[in-house]
Design an enzyme around this catalytic site. Sequence first.
Site, PDB file in Angstrom:
ATOM      1  CB  CYS A 122      49.753  43.738  11.995  1.00 52.32           C
ATOM      2  SG  CYS A 122      50.518  44.510  13.527  1.00 52.32           S
ATOM      3  CB  CYS A 205      56.390  41.877  17.013  1.00 55.79           C
ATOM      4  SG  CYS A 205      56.773  43.037  15.972  1.00 55.79           S
ATOM      5  CB  CYS A 208      54.279  37.691  15.952  1.00 52.23           C
ATOM      6  SG  CYS A 208      53.013  38.725  15.980  1.00 52.23           S
ATOM      7  CB  CYS A 233      56.998  40.323   8.145  1.00 54.46           C
ATOM      8  SG  CYS A 233      58.713  41.242   7.679  1.00 54.46           S
TER       9      CYS A 233
HETATM   10  S1  SF4 Z   1      55.318  40.516  13.827  1.00 53.36           S
HETATM   11 FE1  SF4 Z   1      53.339  40.826  14.594  1.00 53.36          FE
HETATM   12  S2  SF4 Z   1      52.999  42.537  15.958  1.00 53.36           S
HETATM   13 FE2  SF4 Z   1      54.850  42.698  14.602  1.00 53.36          FE
HETATM   14  S3  SF4 Z   1      54.357  43.731  12.801  1.00 53.36           S
HETATM   15 FE3  SF4 Z   1      54.209  41.734  12.312  1.00 53.36          FE
HETATM   16  S4  SF4 Z   1      52.030  41.016  12.829  1.00 53.36           S
HETATM   17 FE4  SF4 Z   1      52.380  42.967  13.915  1.00 53.36          FE
END
Ligand code: SF4
Length: 244
Positions: A122, A205, A208, A233
């Site tokens: 994601c 986000c 999260c 990330c």
């Molecule tokens: S923080 Fe969560 S919702 Fe945002 S891109 Fe990463 S996994 Fe996806």
Amino acid sequence: MESTGISGAEEDQLRGLRVEETKALLSWFISQYPEGAALSCSLQPESIVLISLIRSLGLAVRVFFIDTGRHFPETLRFLSEVEAFFGVSIESWAPLPQEVRSMTEEHGEDLFYDGAMQRKLCCHVRKVRVTERALRGTQLWIAGLRRAQSSERSRVETVVWSPSLQLVKLHPLAGWSDDDLSRYVNDHELPEHPLIAQGFASIGCAPCTRAVAPNEDPRAGRWWWEGGGKKECGLHRDVGHYVI
Ligand code: SF4
């Protein structure tokens, strides 16, 4: 305030020097890439301080924000507030609809709760690939990473070469402490993301991110269900290759 064994006046003097050093660094690097510099803006205090420093130098660089489609409404409202405060236009970059559709059709809308692999997928679709598009043609990427932010970031270098993106990545605030950052924000009366007052120390986000306790690692509020381990990330994977 962290105990350093030096007086408050000396602390202030050192802090002033650090700000001047950071400005000199920004000024020199941006002058090397006058058309090819870009600042990624997460809307956290580091980004706000960097916009302020760059503007105080009378310099203009592209500023971009990654709109993952899963942000808090407060974040999107704050984006407009920051643009109005500085009189700047911040580019908003979103994931490609077909990539999001193909991911969510196969794994579901909230796939990130199913495991680290799904979460990384994601982040890859909604952040990493979008950032790569936003940086196309960029020679100098300025980002707000600091060593004091978390254990994972404790080895962040000020200047690195990103082999994957083929550009220079500058972290002008790498050596700034939490105090350095909050003092600069307060002294310059800069706007602050509204969720910070509610205990959110690192804001990503909405599904999260959670608030953290006062002495908890700020990054503990990101993807908390994964427990320990690396809380990144994948955006800032090239942080340790010296170029100067
Ligand atoms: S923080 Fe969560 S919702 Fe945002 S891109 Fe990463 S996994 Fe996806």
